[in-house]
Design a protein around this motif. Structure first.
Motif, mmCIF file in Angstrom:
data_model
loop_
_atom_site.group_PDB
_atom_site.id
_atom_site.type_symbol
_atom_site.label_atom_id
_atom_site.label_comp_id
_atom_site.label_asym_id
_atom_site.label_seq_id
_atom_site.Cartn_x
_atom_site.Cartn_y
_atom_site.Cartn_z
ATOM 1 N N MET A 199 0.818 -1.206 0.000
ATOM 2 C CA MET A 199 0.000 0.000 0.000
ATOM 3 C C MET A 199 0.852 1.255 0.000
ATOM 4 O O MET A 199 0.639 2.183 -0.790
ATOM 5 C CB MET A 199 -0.852 -0.014 1.266
ATOM 6 C CG MET A 199 -2.276 0.073 0.928
ATOM 7 S SD MET A 199 -3.324 0.084 2.344
ATOM 8 C CE MET A 199 -4.707 0.832 1.498
ATOM 9 N N VAL A 200 1.827 1.270 0.888
ATOM 10 C CA VAL A 200 2.709 2.429 0.990
ATOM 11 C C VAL A 200 3.421 2.640 -0.346
ATOM 12 O O VAL A 200 3.498 3.755 -0.872
ATOM 13 C CB VAL A 200 3.741 2.214 2.130
ATOM 14 C CG1 VAL A 200 4.825 3.280 2.084
ATOM 15 C CG2 VAL A 200 3.036 2.217 3.486
ATOM 16 N N ASP A 201 3.899 1.540 -0.899
ATOM 17 C CA ASP A 201 4.615 1.593 -2.169
ATOM 18 C C ASP A 201 3.746 2.189 -3.282
ATOM 19 O O ASP A 201 4.163 3.094 -3.997
ATOM 20 C CB ASP A 201 5.020 0.156 -2.532
ATOM 21 C CG ASP A 201 6.066 0.112 -3.616
ATOM 22 O OD1 ASP A 201 7.205 0.525 -3.320
ATOM 23 O OD2 ASP A 201 5.742 -0.322 -4.739
ATOM 24 N N MET A 202 2.540 1.677 -3.405
ATOM 25 C CA MET A 202 1.654 2.165 -4.473
ATOM 26 C C MET A 202 1.252 3.613 -4.238
ATOM 27 O O MET A 202 1.170 4.417 -5.168
ATOM 28 C CB MET A 202 0.401 1.295 -4.559
ATOM 29 C CG MET A 202 0.655 -0.077 -5.143
ATOM 30 S SD MET A 202 -0.796 -1.139 -5.011
ATOM 31 C CE MET A 202 -1.818 -0.536 -6.366
ATOM 32 N N ALA A 203 0.991 3.926 -2.976
ATOM 33 C CA ALA A 203 0.541 5.282 -2.662
ATOM 34 C C ALA A 203 1.649 6.289 -2.952
ATOM 35 O O ALA A 203 1.423 7.324 -3.570
ATOM 36 C CB ALA A 203 0.109 5.362 -1.204
ATOM 37 N N LEU A 228 0.565 4.973 8.602
ATOM 38 C CA LEU A 228 0.653 3.543 8.276
ATOM 39 C C LEU A 228 2.096 3.048 8.362
ATOM 40 O O LEU A 228 2.360 1.977 8.920
ATOM 41 C CB LEU A 228 0.079 3.282 6.876
ATOM 42 C CG LEU A 228 0.214 1.840 6.351
ATOM 43 C CD1 LEU A 228 -0.440 0.834 7.293
ATOM 44 C CD2 LEU A 228 -0.393 1.700 4.948
ATOM 45 N N GLU A 229 3.011 3.846 7.845
ATOM 46 C CA GLU A 229 4.423 3.442 7.906
ATOM 47 C C GLU A 229 4.857 3.250 9.354
ATOM 48 O O GLU A 229 5.539 2.280 9.692
ATOM 49 C CB GLU A 229 5.312 4.492 7.237
ATOM 50 C CG GLU A 229 5.258 4.415 5.723
ATOM 51 C CD GLU A 229 6.130 5.478 5.055
ATOM 52 O OE1 GLU A 229 6.956 5.107 4.224
ATOM 53 O OE2 GLU A 229 5.980 6.665 5.389
ATOM 54 N N GLU A 230 4.430 4.170 10.197
ATOM 55 C CA GLU A 230 4.810 4.076 11.610
ATOM 56 C C GLU A 230 4.165 2.861 12.266
ATOM 57 O O GLU A 230 4.811 2.125 13.018
ATOM 58 C CB GLU A 230 4.398 5.356 12.354
ATOM 59 C CG GLU A 230 5.356 6.506 12.073
ATOM 60 C CD GLU A 230 4.802 7.865 12.527
ATOM 61 O OE1 GLU A 230 5.418 8.888 12.167
ATOM 62 O OE2 GLU A 230 3.751 7.885 13.225
ATOM 63 N N ALA A 231 2.883 2.660 11.967
ATOM 64 C CA ALA A 231 2.172 1.517 12.570
ATOM 65 C C ALA A 231 2.825 0.205 12.155
ATOM 66 O O ALA A 231 2.999 -0.709 12.970
ATOM 67 C CB ALA A 231 0.708 1.535 12.148
ATOM 68 N N MET A 255 -4.349 1.030 7.373
ATOM 69 C CA MET A 255 -4.472 0.767 5.931
ATOM 70 C C MET A 255 -5.795 1.322 5.402
ATOM 71 O O MET A 255 -5.853 1.914 4.323
ATOM 72 C CB MET A 255 -4.401 -0.750 5.673
ATOM 73 C CG MET A 255 -2.976 -1.302 5.758
ATOM 74 S SD MET A 255 -2.928 -3.118 5.789
ATOM 75 C CE MET A 255 -3.632 -3.501 4.188
ATOM 76 N N ALA A 256 -6.844 1.129 6.182
ATOM 77 C CA ALA A 256 -8.150 1.648 5.758
ATOM 78 C C ALA A 256 -8.108 3.169 5.634
ATOM 79 O O ALA A 256 -8.735 3.751 4.743
ATOM 80 C CB ALA A 256 -9.227 1.212 6.753
ATOM 81 N N ALA A 257 -7.339 3.799 6.528
ATOM 82 C CA ALA A 257 -7.249 5.259 6.512
ATOM 83 C C ALA A 257 -6.478 5.767 5.290
ATOM 84 O O ALA A 257 -6.706 6.887 4.834
ATOM 85 C CB ALA A 257 -6.581 5.757 7.797
ATOM 86 N N VAL A 258 -5.585 4.961 4.763
ATOM 87 C CA VAL A 258 -4.889 5.342 3.531
ATOM 88 C C VAL A 258 -5.822 5.141 2.334
ATOM 89 O O VAL A 258 -5.885 5.946 1.414
ATOM 90 C CB VAL A 258 -3.606 4.498 3.340
ATOM 91 C CG1 VAL A 258 -3.012 4.692 1.954
ATOM 92 C CG2 VAL A 258 -2.581 4.849 4.407
ATOM 93 N N ARG A 259 -6.544 4.061 2.397
ATOM 94 C CA ARG A 259 -7.385 3.713 1.259
ATOM 95 C C ARG A 259 -8.484 4.758 1.004
ATOM 96 O O ARG A 259 -8.779 5.091 -0.147
ATOM 97 C CB ARG A 259 -8.021 2.338 1.496
ATOM 98 C CG ARG A 259 -8.916 1.952 0.352
ATOM 99 C CD ARG A 259 -9.365 0.516 0.397
ATOM 100 N NE ARG A 259 -10.126 0.269 -0.817
ATOM 101 C CZ ARG A 259 -10.176 -0.882 -1.446
ATOM 102 N NH1 ARG A 259 -9.538 -1.915 -0.981
ATOM 103 N NH2 ARG A 259 -10.884 -1.021 -2.546
#
Ligand code: ADP
Ligand code: MG
Length: 705
Positions: free
Chosen positions: A589-593, A646-649, A674-678
């Motif tokens: 997720m982080v990568d794609m974002a 998310l990275e920190e979590a 993850m939901a918060a990024v999405r």
């Protein structure tokens, strides 16, 4: 005949790639064949001379089929199958080779086992693991354009005999239930019965997507599911896909899949479109428990392989798309004696079939006592997105019996016996040309996790990617356990009939709470189940401890299916697998974002800003552009911040030592992050030019050409 229909002769081709009973009878000397049959049917040990003969013939046959290698095919605890290939070649003194397979090589293999998960059962320096031939599941040749391999189904154990796979405990559990069920059959007068085999039919759901689009989505590539994606204007709300006409491209895939499976002896029977767009199902005709388990692995493997030949990709993940139904696997289970009696067949008048009623109440007790274990068998990070989400049964285990059986059991509860069974009525179609027919005495209930369906139970909680081994290991063991208790009592009873009635009454009174015929998707059921004291283990992390409770350790030990150490190792693997999976998802997720979504949105913003400036220069106020810029930027800020969280979590969770604590951190902290990024990312998808979005949308994926 139509060319298409004729180009595959199913009668000639079915099972051609299998060293099945037919082939064995043709090729093996009579005596060897007979002894092998005894091993298969009665579990008698096979002496090495016979093994040598079988191995030789198997090899000759495999070479004729084009095989150059053989492999001990096994199912480690990862959920997929594993194979290490060995060529048949053996050098000779004159610098040439002979092709051979010895009895010893057939019976025992020694792959380097160090990298398979063992949950601490085997330290890496003691890498020894053995694969042992399972003659009850036939060997087969896997043909590929790049060579063909003789696959020998095997069980996989450590040097000290601990099970490192799913096959070993499955075979042990089949033996356990056979032993106890035979006692029950004998008590009811079927003294000829020597074995009881559990039969399983696994219905497999899956998605197909376009191969090119698949590779444009890193989330699909790395995790098997989409981590981003807003709902397209059309989803599954029209119910027009379910049982709908099958697209030609998909029909081509299904045809080839069936043919491949038939050649492997898998009796693929039904196929249809499922509820969600791009979702389909395949069901084979049921087979003996371990063969069905092997076959289901082959079904999944072939689905993936054949899909690619049609420029498609098969998704077996339980929830590839948020907001769209996920995929499950129904495990149909029954038990049949070697003289052909299905112990789950109630007959036309169940109330007169005392053995059936007893077996049924035993199953109720087993499921009620070990609901947590059954729940666990369907627990995985992927399946957590489905269970209880109004598309799959809830995470609460209950049993559906239907009106007829519920009524019979109700009579037993009230009067200590049953005197009648509700019969199905005639269904009048109202059309003279269409004959009326007799309805089943009971309707179906699709919301129940464990439903009686005529002459079998259907366990419906399993996720599409899971092996069917686990639920059957549990089912076989817990039912064997109750059978044992009952057989112990009945063998001692002075008045057999009275004791049977007493047991039924007792079990019904104590375990009635597990029966639920209503709507399992309703919120009221969750409350009602809580009142009844039924466990509701919502996530995988909640469910894993069920594996190592005293109760679980005892029941598995009593039937020598899994030892405490083996159970602990399995729990450990489950935690590890869960944490690793969520970690990969979070990183993807982080990568794609960061590498795809943020840059794409910023480029689009710049484009909008430039446009706005140009418009202003032309003397017009760019109100729409500026408004959009503002909305987009708000979401962009939200997305950027959520990525950091998310990275920190994820880092925090990763720092915790592997085990329950870490898994809980991933479940409670990383998943919400993850939901918060999405959320802002999916909103941005609808604010940004379609051309600017960096990967295919849900609409593209689900409604491909
Ligand atoms: P559904 O209506 O749920 O789609 P079906 O009645 O067509 O299901 O059967 C689904 C699966 O159950 C198939 O794989 C079928 O072979 C299997 N099945 C049927 N009878 C039995 C049985 N007695 N034991 C185990 N599996 C069975
Ligand atoms: Mg079904």
């Amino acid at each position: 005949m139509d060319k298409n229909l004729k180009d595959f002769d199913v009668y000639e081709e079915f099972g051609v790639n299998v060293f099945n009973d037919y082939t064995m009878r043709q090729r093996l000397p009579k005596d060897a064949y007979k002894k092998l049959k005894r091993t298969i049917e009665e579990g008698k040990e096979l002496d090495i001379e016979i093994a040598n003969i079988v191995a030789h013939e198997m090899k000759e046959w495999a070479i004729e089929m084009g095989a150059t290698h053989y492999t001990h095919w096994f199912q480690p605890m990862t959920g997929v199958t594993a194979e290490k290939h060995d060529a048949f070649i053996n050098p000779t003194d004159d610098g040439r080779v002979i092709l051979s397979l010895s009895g010893k090589e057939l019976i025992k293999g020694e792959p380097d086992a160090s990298s398979f998960p063992s949950g601490g059962l085997r330290a890496t320096f003691e890498a020894r693991g053995y694969t042992a031939w399972d003659p009850t599941s036939p060997a087969f040749v896997k043909k590929t354009p790049n060579g063909s391999i003789l696959c020998i189904p095997t069980a996989f154990c450590s040097y000290t005999g601990e099970a490192l796979d799913k096959k070993t405990p499955l075979l042990r559990s089949m033996e356990a239930i056979s032993k106890q069920a035979v006692r029950i059959a004998h008590l009811f007068g079927n003294t000829e019965a020597k074995r009881v085999t559990t039969s399983v039919g696994a219905e497999q759901e899956y998605f197909l997507v376009d191969r090119e689009m698949y590779f444009e989505r890193k989330d699909l590539v790395y995790t098997g599911r989409t981590l981003f994606g807003g709902m397209p204007p059309k989803g599954q709300e029209m119910d027009d896909h379910y049982f709908g006409v099958i697209k030609e491209r998909v029909a081509g895939f299904m045809k080839e899949l069936n043919e491949e499976l038939w050649k492997l002896g898998v009796a693929a029977k039904t196929q249809h479109n499922e509820v969600a767009p791009a979702q389909h199902e395949l069901a084979p005709i049921y087979a003996s428990n371990n063969v069905a388990t092997d076959h289901n692995q082959l079904v999944m493997e072939m689905m993936k392989k054949v899909a690619e030949r049609h420029n498609l990709m098969c998704l077996l993940h339980e929830k590839p798309f948020e907001g769209i139904n996920g995929s499950g696997k129904h495990n149909n289970w029954s038990m049949v004696t070697d003289n052909g009696v299905n112990m789950l067949d109630p007959g036309k008048k169940p109330h007169e079939n005392l053995q059936f009623i007893l077996v049924l109440t035993c199953i109720l007790k087993a499921v009620d006592d070990h609901a947590d274990l059954l729940r666990l068998t369907s627990a995985s990070a992927g399946n957590d997105h489905r269970l209880g989400a109004n598309e799959a049964p809830p995470a609460i285990v209950s049993v559906y019996l239907g009106d007829q059986l519920e009524d019979v059991l109700d009579q037993f509860s009230r009067k200590g016996e049953a005197t009648h069974s509700i019969q199905g009525e005639t269904l009048e179609t109202g059309v003279t040309a269409v004959p009326d027919f007799k309805k089943d005495a009971t309707d179906r209930n699709r919301t129940s996790p464990f439903a009686f369906t005529g002459n079998k139970f259907e366990f419906r909680m399993l996720g599409s990617a899971a092996s069917v081994a686990n639920p059957n290991i549990v089912l076989n063991t817990i039912v064997a356990d109750v059978f044992m208790e009952v057989a112990d009592r009945l063998e001692k009873a002075e008045d057999f009939d009275k004791e049977v009635h007493e047991i039924i009454g007792e079990y019904l009174k104590d375990h009635k709470r597990i029966i639920f015929n209503g709507n399992g998707y309703a919120d009221e059921w969750v409350e009602e189940a809580e009142k009844r004291g039924l466990p509701n283990l919502k996530t995988t992390v909640d469910a894993i401890p069920s594996l190592v409770t005293d109760k679980a350790v005892e029941v598995f030990a009593r039937h020598s299916v899994l030892s405490k150490g083996e159970l602990e190792s399995r729990a450990e693997i489950k935690y590890e697998e869960y944490s690793k999976l969520i970690n990969i998802e979070a990183l993807t997720m982080v990568d794609m974002a960061k590498k795809q979504i943020l840059p794409a949105v910023m480029r689009y913003e710049a484009e909008l800003a430039n446009g706005a400036n140009a418009i202003k220069t032309a003397g017009v106020n760019p109100t729409v552009q500026l408004e959009m810029l503002k909305s987009i930027d708000e979401k962009l800020v939200e997305l950027k911040a959520a990525i950091t969280v998310l990275e920190e979590a994820d880092s925090k969770a990763k720092a915790i030592p592997e085990g329950p604590k870490q898994a809980k951190e991933y479940c409670d902290k990383v998943l919400p992050a993850m939901a918060a990024v999405r959320k802002p990312a999916d909103e941005l998808e609808f604010l940004v030019d379609k051309e600017a979005w960096p990967f295919p949308s849900y609409g593209d994926l689900l409604f491909y050409k």
